[in-house]
Structures are given as C-alpha cells and as structure tokens.
Motif scaffolding. Structure first.
Motif, PDB file in Angstrom:
ATOM      1  N   ARG A 147       0.812  -1.184   0.034  1.00  0.00           N
ATOM      2  CA  ARG A 147       0.095   0.090   0.069  1.00  0.00           C
ATOM      3  C   ARG A 147       0.811   1.383  -0.053  1.00  0.00           C
ATOM      4  N   ARG A 148       1.990   1.136   0.945  1.00  0.00           N
ATOM      5  CA  ARG A 148       3.025   2.280   0.969  1.00  0.00           C
ATOM      6  C   ARG A 148       3.590   2.727  -0.246  1.00  0.00           C
ATOM      7  N   LEU A 149       3.857   1.560  -1.306  1.00  0.00           N
ATOM      8  CA  LEU A 149       4.553   1.823  -2.327  1.00  0.00           C
ATOM      9  C   LEU A 149       3.669   2.437  -3.530  1.00  0.00           C
TER      10      LEU A 149
ATOM     11  N   VAL B 270       0.759   4.095  -2.828  1.00  0.00           N
ATOM     12  CA  VAL B 270       0.528   5.272  -2.449  1.00  0.00           C
ATOM     13  C   VAL B 270       1.462   6.479  -2.995  1.00  0.00           C
ATOM     14  N   ILE B 271       2.811   6.019  -2.948  1.00  0.00           N
ATOM     15  CA  ILE B 271       3.924   7.004  -3.051  1.00  0.00           C
ATOM     16  C   ILE B 271       3.963   7.142  -4.538  1.00  0.00           C
ATOM     17  N   GLN B 272       4.047   5.952  -5.169  1.00  0.00           N
ATOM     18  CA  GLN B 272       3.938   6.235  -6.661  1.00  0.00           C
ATOM     19  C   GLN B 272       2.603   7.005  -7.150  1.00  0.00           C
TER      20      GLN B 272
ATOM     21  N   ASP C 270       1.151   9.491  -5.720  1.00  0.00           N
ATOM     22  CA  ASP C 270       1.132  10.754  -5.150  1.00  0.00           C
ATOM     23  C   ASP C 270       2.069  11.479  -6.078  1.00  0.00           C
ATOM     24  N   THR C 271       3.156  10.950  -6.852  1.00  0.00           N
ATOM     25  CA  THR C 271       3.818  11.689  -7.635  1.00  0.00           C
ATOM     26  C   THR C 271       3.052  12.160  -8.947  1.00  0.00           C
ATOM     27  N   GLU C 272       2.108  11.513  -9.280  1.00  0.00           N
ATOM     28  CA  GLU C 272       1.634  11.770 -10.275  1.00  0.00           C
ATOM     29  C   GLU C 272       0.705  13.043 -10.565  1.00  0.00           C
ATOM     30  N   PRO C 273      -0.177  13.218  -9.576  1.00  0.00           N
ATOM     31  CA  PRO C 273      -0.839  14.608  -9.544  1.00  0.00           C
ATOM     32  C   PRO C 273       0.059  15.576  -9.367  1.00  0.00           C
TER      33      PRO C 273
ATOM     34  N   LEU D 179       6.884  13.222  -1.682  1.00  0.00           N
ATOM     35  CA  LEU D 179       8.336  13.222  -1.909  1.00  0.00           C
ATOM     36  C   LEU D 179       8.894  14.558  -2.269  1.00  0.00           C
ATOM     37  N   GLY D 180      10.128  14.940  -1.922  1.00  0.00           N
ATOM     38  CA  GLY D 180      10.747  16.358  -1.808  1.00  0.00           C
ATOM     39  C   GLY D 180      10.637  16.937  -3.278  1.00  0.00           C
ATOM     40  N   ALA D 181      11.464  16.241  -4.421  1.00  0.00           N
ATOM     41  CA  ALA D 181      11.193  16.884  -5.508  1.00  0.00           C
ATOM     42  C   ALA D 181       9.882  17.203  -6.152  1.00  0.00           C
TER      43      ALA D 181
ATOM     44  N   PHE E 138      14.899  14.429 -16.326  1.00  0.00           N
ATOM     45  CA  PHE E 138      15.607  13.765 -15.172  1.00  0.00           C
ATOM     46  C   PHE E 138      14.500  13.099 -14.327  1.00  0.00           C
ATOM     47  N   THR E 139      13.607  13.877 -14.077  1.00  0.00           N
ATOM     48  CA  THR E 139      12.555  13.013 -13.032  1.00  0.00           C
ATOM     49  C   THR E 139      11.675  12.006 -13.600  1.00  0.00           C
ATOM     50  N   ASP E 140      11.191  12.406 -14.848  1.00  0.00           N
ATOM     51  CA  ASP E 140      10.112  11.289 -15.238  1.00  0.00           C
ATOM     52  C   ASP E 140      11.131   9.942 -15.631  1.00  0.00           C
TER      53      ASP E 140
ATOM     54  N   MET F 209      12.501   4.059 -13.699  1.00  0.00           N
ATOM     55  CA  MET F 209      13.099   3.290 -13.181  1.00  0.00           C
ATOM     56  C   MET F 209      12.583   2.620 -11.905  1.00  0.00           C
ATOM     57  N   GLN F 210      11.606   3.402 -11.384  1.00  0.00           N
ATOM     58  CA  GLN F 210      10.810   3.076 -10.230  1.00  0.00           C
ATOM     59  C   GLN F 210       9.834   2.243 -10.729  1.00  0.00           C
ATOM     60  N   LEU F 211       9.369   2.389 -12.102  1.00  0.00           N
ATOM     61  CA  LEU F 211       8.347   1.877 -12.559  1.00  0.00           C
ATOM     62  C   LEU F 211       8.658   0.253 -13.037  1.00  0.00           C
TER      63      LEU F 211
ATOM     64  N   PHE G 201      15.603   8.527  -4.885  1.00  0.00           N
ATOM     65  CA  PHE G 201      16.014   7.073  -4.646  1.00  0.00           C
ATOM     66  C   PHE G 201      16.018   6.337  -3.335  1.00  0.00           C
ATOM     67  N   GLY G 202      15.732   7.414  -2.542  1.00  0.00           N
ATOM     68  CA  GLY G 202      15.962   7.215  -0.999  1.00  0.00           C
ATOM     69  C   GLY G 202      17.351   7.009  -0.564  1.00  0.00           C
ATOM     70  N   SER G 203      17.630   6.542   0.710  1.00  0.00           N
ATOM     71  CA  SER G 203      18.917   6.471   1.369  1.00  0.00           C
ATOM     72  C   SER G 203      19.809   5.117   0.481  1.00  0.00           C
TER      73      SER G 203
HETATM   74  N1  BYC Z   1      11.472  12.609   0.058  1.00  0.00           N
HETATM   75  O1  BYC Z   1      14.713   3.535   3.510  1.00  0.00           O
HETATM   76  P1  BYC Z   1      14.676   4.939   2.522  1.00  0.00           P
HETATM   77  C1  BYC Z   1       7.372   9.116 -11.230  1.00  0.00           C
HETATM   78  C2  BYC Z   1      11.469   8.639   3.193  1.00  0.00           C
HETATM   79  S1  BYC Z   1       8.605   9.388  -9.717  1.00  0.00           S
HETATM   80  C3  BYC Z   1      10.805  12.282   1.153  1.00  0.00           C
HETATM   81  O2  BYC Z   1      15.841   5.696   2.546  1.00  0.00           O
HETATM   82  P2  BYC Z   1      13.286   3.712   0.601  1.00  0.00           P
HETATM   83  C4  BYC Z   1       6.881  10.457 -11.721  1.00  0.00           C
HETATM   84  C5  BYC Z   1      10.899   7.120   2.979  1.00  0.00           C
HETATM   85  O3  BYC Z   1       9.549   7.462   2.404  1.00  0.00           O
HETATM   86  C6  BYC Z   1       8.841   7.510  -9.201  1.00  0.00           C
HETATM   87  N2  BYC Z   1      10.897  11.320   1.922  1.00  0.00           N
HETATM   88  O4  BYC Z   1      13.975   4.902   1.263  1.00  0.00           O
HETATM   89  C7  BYC Z   1       8.097  11.230 -12.135  1.00  0.00           C
HETATM   90  C8  BYC Z   1      10.882   6.631   4.358  1.00  0.00           C
HETATM   91  O5  BYC Z   1       9.923   7.080   5.093  1.00  0.00           O
HETATM   92  P3  BYC Z   1       9.070   6.207   5.883  1.00  0.00           P
HETATM   93  C9  BYC Z   1       7.715   7.681  -8.047  1.00  0.00           C
HETATM   94  C10 BYC Z   1      11.612  10.548   1.494  1.00  0.00           C
HETATM   95  O6  BYC Z   1      11.523   3.637   1.397  1.00  0.00           O
HETATM   96  C11 BYC Z   1       7.749  12.370 -12.876  1.00  0.00           C
HETATM   97  C12 BYC Z   1      12.096   7.284   5.079  1.00  0.00           C
HETATM   98  O7  BYC Z   1      12.436   8.453   4.128  1.00  0.00           O
HETATM   99  N3  BYC Z   1       7.781   6.096  -7.537  1.00  0.00           N
HETATM  100  O8  BYC Z   1       6.634   8.206 -11.201  1.00  0.00           O
HETATM  101  O9  BYC Z   1      13.991   2.586   0.638  1.00  0.00           O
HETATM  102  C13 BYC Z   1       6.461  12.941 -13.187  1.00  0.00           C
HETATM  103  C14 BYC Z   1      13.408   6.425   4.685  1.00  0.00           C
HETATM  104  O10 BYC Z   1      13.526   5.865   3.385  1.00  0.00           O
HETATM  105  C15 BYC Z   1      12.420  10.468   0.181  1.00  0.00           C
HETATM  106  C16 BYC Z   1       8.588   5.538  -6.319  1.00  0.00           C
HETATM  107  O11 BYC Z   1       9.279   6.390  -5.673  1.00  0.00           O
HETATM  108  C17 BYC Z   1      12.108  11.650  -0.373  1.00  0.00           C
HETATM  109  N4  BYC Z   1      13.058  12.033  -1.404  1.00  0.00           N
HETATM  110  O12 BYC Z   1      12.901   4.356  -0.801  1.00  0.00           O
HETATM  111  C18 BYC Z   1       5.315  12.052 -12.468  1.00  0.00           C
HETATM  112  C19 BYC Z   1       8.397   4.135  -6.077  1.00  0.00           C
HETATM  113  N5  BYC Z   1      13.224   9.184   0.131  1.00  0.00           N
HETATM  114  O13 BYC Z   1       8.167   5.135   5.243  1.00  0.00           O
HETATM  115  C20 BYC Z   1       5.850  10.758 -11.936  1.00  0.00           C
HETATM  116  C21 BYC Z   1       7.774   3.934  -4.857  1.00  0.00           C
HETATM  117  C22 BYC Z   1      12.999   8.592   1.069  1.00  0.00           C
HETATM  118  O14 BYC Z   1      10.155   5.620   6.986  1.00  0.00           O
HETATM  119  N6  BYC Z   1       8.601   4.329  -3.848  1.00  0.00           N
HETATM  120  N7  BYC Z   1      12.204   9.242   1.921  1.00  0.00           N
HETATM  121  O15 BYC Z   1       8.070   7.200   6.825  1.00  0.00           O
HETATM  122  C23 BYC Z   1       9.910   3.671  -3.506  1.00  0.00           C
HETATM  123  O16 BYC Z   1      10.036   2.627  -3.788  1.00  0.00           O
HETATM  124  C24 BYC Z   1      10.291   4.249  -2.285  1.00  0.00           C
HETATM  125  O17 BYC Z   1       9.366   4.803  -1.322  1.00  0.00           O
HETATM  126  C25 BYC Z   1      11.624   5.313  -2.350  1.00  0.00           C
HETATM  127  C26 BYC Z   1      12.304   5.515  -1.095  1.00  0.00           C
HETATM  128  C27 BYC Z   1      12.384   5.026  -3.304  1.00  0.00           C
HETATM  129  C28 BYC Z   1      10.825   6.755  -2.715  1.00  0.00           C
END
Ligand code: BYC
Length: 480
Positions: free
Chosen positions: A114-116, A118-120, A122-125, A194-196, A213-215, A220-222, A306-308
């Motif tokens: 669910r968390r993944l 939701v994060i994915q 959230d970036t779209e809108p 997410l910050g960006a 860059f961001t897309d 990569m994530q998709l 990309f997180g940590s």
């Molecule tokens: N900002 O273990 P960590 C796209 C949080 S773009 C704020 O280091 P993890 C698009 C993290 O949530 C792709 N917070 O990282 C592009 C965690 O918080 P909790 C979007 C951040 O979880 C253009 C804590 O720090 N999709 O589609 O291994 C236009 C420790 O995290 C940030 C995805 O990202 C940050 N930058 O990896 C439209 C895929 N980074 O849970 C669309 C889904 C980390 O401890 N997301 N944190 O409270 C993921 O796979 C992972 O959540 C992340 C972070 C890669 C983002």
C-alpha cells in the motif's frame, strides 16, 4: 498472452472487466467527480476549453495502442489499462522466487504494498500541479500540446494507482485514494510525499529538465515495480512504461532543441566563447552554462527520490518479492542476493569512498547507479549537438554527492566534482553550480508565448518531426 479489449462504453474506459465488478466500479465512479474537481482546480491553468491534439490509449497491444484526435482536456478518457496477463508468470526474485505470482495482496505484505502504491500515486498529480502554469508561456503550439499530453497521462497514471487501491485495499484504499486528491505540491500543511515533487517548475527549461531527469526516475521505479510478484501492480506498471517513454522524449528533445538554438545563434553572431554569457543572452537564447546549472539542479533533486543508499525498506521489499531491480529479468545472478555485496558510495571519515554493503540493503543505490547510466546516454546526444558547432563546452552530470537532501551525502556540502566543501565555500560557490536569481530572471524574461502555428520562441529550435507525423504548420492546439 491474451490481450483483453478495452471497454469504452462506461464512464471509465478499462480492460479489467469493470462492468462485472460492481463494487470497484461504484467506488471509482464515486471518486471520479473529485478527480475532475482536482483537475479543474490544479490541472493546467486555462486552455480547458481548447481543442488539443492528444493521443488516447485505446488498447494495450504494443503494436498499436493509441489514437490521436482533438480533445478538450476535461473530456479526456482517463481509463484503467493493465498490460496483458502472462500465463504461468512466476515471482522472479526474493524469498518467494519461482512461486506463482499473486493475484491478491498477501496479508503479510499489505502495508508495504500500500505504501509503495500510494507513493507512486502521489507523484502523478504532483507533477501536474507543478506544471500547471506553463501553458500560458508555451514556446509553440507543438510544445503546448506535448505539455498537455504529459499532464493527461500523469492523470491516467493516478487512475492506475487508484484502481489498485480501490480494488485491493478496501476501506484503507478508498481513504488513500481520497488523500491523493487532497495533498498539494509545495503546500506548507499538506505537501506531496517526496521532496522533488514539492519544487517549482517555473519555466520551460525546468519542464524539459524535469521530464528528462525526474520522469526518468519514474521509468526506473516503474521498471522495478513492474517486476513485482503482485501481478496487478506489475501489469499496471508495464503499461504505464509505454506512456512514460514519450515524457522522456519530450524532455530529451526539448533540451536538445534549446541547445541547438543557442549554438546556432552563437555561430550566426560569431561568438565562440560559451562563457561569454552577457553576449549570448543578448541574442535571446539560453547560454550553455545556465543549461548546465539547471541540469545540476534537476539531477540532484531527482537523486533524492531514490531514498537512502542503505535502506531496510528496499531490502524488505525485494526479499518479499514486491519491488525488484531495474530489468530484473535480464540479470543473471540468483535473484535473491542474500549472500551478495554491492559497492556503495559512502561518507567515511569525511571522505567519499566505496564500501561493499550487503546487496539487499544497497538496492536503492543500485537502482540509482542504473539511473545515472541511463541519464548519461541522452547527455551524450546533447554534447554531440554542441560539438557539431565546434563550441568548446560539454554538459556533465554533477557528482552524486552534490546538493543532496536525502541519504549519505545530505550531511555534507560537495561541489560538482564531489570534493567536500566547508559551509562558507559552498555559500560562495553555490551560484556557480545552481541557477541564481539573475539566471532565473533571465530565463523568465524569455518565457513569452508563441501561439502561432509553425512558429517557435527565439530560444528553441523547431522539432525534427511532428507528432503523429503532422507537418510543421499543423495546429496542435486550437485555442478557445
Ligand atoms: N522525500 O529507506 P529509505 C514518478 C522517506 S517518480 C521524502 O531511505 P526507501 C514520476 C521514505 O519514504 C517515481 N521522503 O527509502 C516522475 C521513508 O519514510 P518512512 C515514484 C523520502 O523507502 C515524474 C524514509 O525516508 N515512484 O513516477 O527505500 C512525473 C526512509 O526511506 C524520500 C516511487 O518512488 C524523499 N525523496 O525508498 C510523474 C516508487 N526518500 O516510510 C511521476 C515507490 C525517502 O520511513 N517508492 N524518503 O516514513 C519507493 O520505492 C520508495 O518509497 C522510495 C524511497 C524509492 C521513494
């Protein structure tokens, strides 16, 4: 592999037999007005009545999945489209490797999934919100159309994630779907996750850098989520990737065309020194050092996504079979990684050094490495354009430690070559690396609309080919 036909009869086009799934159909129909309200409030400012030459997905067959036509954006057919189900697909990695993929959410991984999602989602809108003011300064109707195409497809990607939430996560999923319409990019109280995605996209160079860059982080994530053992997520991401390719094309060719125009203008004016910024700017084009600074900004902001470098979340998601690596299916190791290591760039005794870390914990780092390699490909093409004009300048990606807010290097200040700087040195040199207020003001001064068919603003070259092979004079947006 069977390709399900897309049902266009109801409110929500889909290839998931929504007509036979009354509960989810009702839930999505209930969510629909809130989405349209969000689009009207936070989608592109103005132009909602204009006719935009858009592609709409009408199938999921890679050979022909879209049709082009004039559409008013609020009437775009946002739908739920999943790539075809692959018979007998097995979980490709992690502790469940080789087992049948899941068609339902495994209880033990529910929160993680669910968390993944939701994060994915959230970036779209968020990206649509970031880009909402750009229509009114579009450098051509061609570019305006591309902006709106990207926007409506990001909207569709939100639908894709909301479908998964509504179908597989019950009441929690419905709540999350509502919250996706409530957060706002850059809002002090309810920001995007997410910050960006809380940064501004104030001008068209930023837009092209963002889509480059961001897309690409999106790609990569998709790709990593497309490997998932949760099959509906995998299928959803696979189809999203088809659309995503165009967004990166817009970014790469947008920057190429800006570079092209700058080099042409320099050549015409007999300017050989790319650092003679004052003279270059007088030509009404963007100087190459400023383009480099924008690249530094958008690359570094995106690396944070990309997180940590070392992440237990990433290790758990891989181990569980939920999120894989970039093109996992093309890798030839054991796909479990329990005994492997991966070199991670870390800050050790104040120095940036490689250290071997358990491969599972280093998965964010690995994906980031794949991302950096992918970024470099297009940059090579930008440099070829500069080289073809004989101008001594090369666009380079900054070091991964530069200007970071997440992870290993968030504690230090590094320059673009990766040398650690004292705080005072950073403040003094920041404007050499990142766009300054004057740079921003200059770019803003160029952002004047050009809405005549076949015409382009002074600072950008026309594209080599039109969308859907349309000729140069084609009216991509009929402004109402
Ligand atoms: N900002 O273990 P960590 C796209 C949080 S773009 C704020 O280091 P993890 C698009 C993290 O949530 C792709 N917070 O990282 C592009 C965690 O918080 P909790 C979007 C951040 O979880 C253009 C804590 O720090 N999709 O589609 O291994 C236009 C420790 O995290 C940030 C995805 O990202 C940050 N930058 O990896 C439209 C895929 N980074 O849970 C669309 C889904 C980390 O401890 N997301 N944190 O409270 C993921 O796979 C992972 O959540 C992340 C972070 C890669 C983002």
């Amino acid at each position: 592999m069977t390709i399900a036909a897309v049902d266009y009869d109801g409110l929500i086009p889909n290839n998931v037999a929504l007509g036979q799934d009354v509960r989810v159909k009702r839930a999505l129909e209930k969510w629909h007005p809130g989405y349209i309200n969000w689009w009207n409030d936070m989608g592109p400012e103005g132009f909602q009545e204009s006719l935009v030459y858009l592609r709409t997905a009408v199938g999921v067959d890679p050979k022909g999945w879209a049709k082009f036509d004039y559409v008013r954006m609020p009437q775009y057919r946002w739908g739920v489209l999943l790539a075809p189900q692959m018979e007998g697909r097995k979980i490709p990695f992690g502790r469940h490797k080789g087992e049948d993929v899941w068609q339902e959410v495994p209880g033990e991984y529910r929160a993680m999934l669910r968390r993944l999602i939701v994060i994915q989602g959230d970036t779209e809108p968020a990206s649509v919100e970031q880009q909402r003011h750009l229509g009114k300064t579009a450098p051509s109707l061609y570019d305006m159309r591309n902006l709106f195409q990207v926007n409506v497809e990001e909207g569709r990607h939100l639908w894709a994630m909301v479908y998964l939430l509504q179908k597989y996560f019950g009441a929690d999923g419905r709540e999350e779907a509502e919250a996706l319409l409530e957060r706002r990019s850059g809002d002090a109280d309810t920001p995007r996750m997410l910050g960006a995605f809380n940064e501004k996209t104030p001008d068209w160079l930023s837009f092209f850098m963002f889509t480059y860059f961001t897309d690409r982080d999106g790609k990569m994530q998709l790709e990593a989520l497309a490997q998932s053992g949760f099959d509906p997520l995998s299928r959803t991401c696979r189809f999203m990737l088809t659309e995503e390719a165009h967004h990166m094309f817009v970014g790469e060719t947008g920057v190429t065309r800006i570079i092209q125009r700058t080099c042409e203008a320099m050549k015409e004016a007999g300017i050989g020194d790319p650092h003679d910024i004052g003279k270059v700017r007088k030509l009404g084009v963007i100087d190459l050092p400023t383009i480099q600074k924008k690249a530094n900004l958008h690359f570094s902001l995106t690396l944070d996504l990309f997180g940590s470098e070392i992440s237990t979340n990433a290790a758990n998601a891989f181990h569980a079979g939920i999120k894989g690596r970039y093109r996992e299916n093309r890798l030839t190791d054991d796909h479990q990684l329990e005994h492997d290591t991966y070199p991670v760039l870390r800050l050790i005794d104040g120095k940036i050094q490689n250290e071997d870390a358990p491969a599972l914990s280093a998965l964010n780092m690995r994906l980031r490495d794949d991302y950096v390699a992918d970024c470099n490909v297009g940059i090579g093409r930008w440099n070829k354009v500069i080289e073809s004009f004989g101008i001594p300048f090369e666009i380079k990606l900054p070091h991964v430690a530069f200007h970071r807010h997440i992870g290993e290097f968030s504690k230090i200040k590094a320059d673009v070559a990766g040398s650690v700087l004292a705080d005072g040195d950073w403040s003094a040199r920041r404007r050499d690396y990142l766009p300054s207020d004057e740079d921003r003001d200059f770019i803003e001064s160029l952002m004047r609309p050009q809405f005549e068919p076949a015409k382009f603003a002074s600072w950008i070259a026309p594209p080599k080919v039109g969308i859907d092979n349309k000729p140069g004079e084609f009216e991509y947006v009929k402004i109402v």
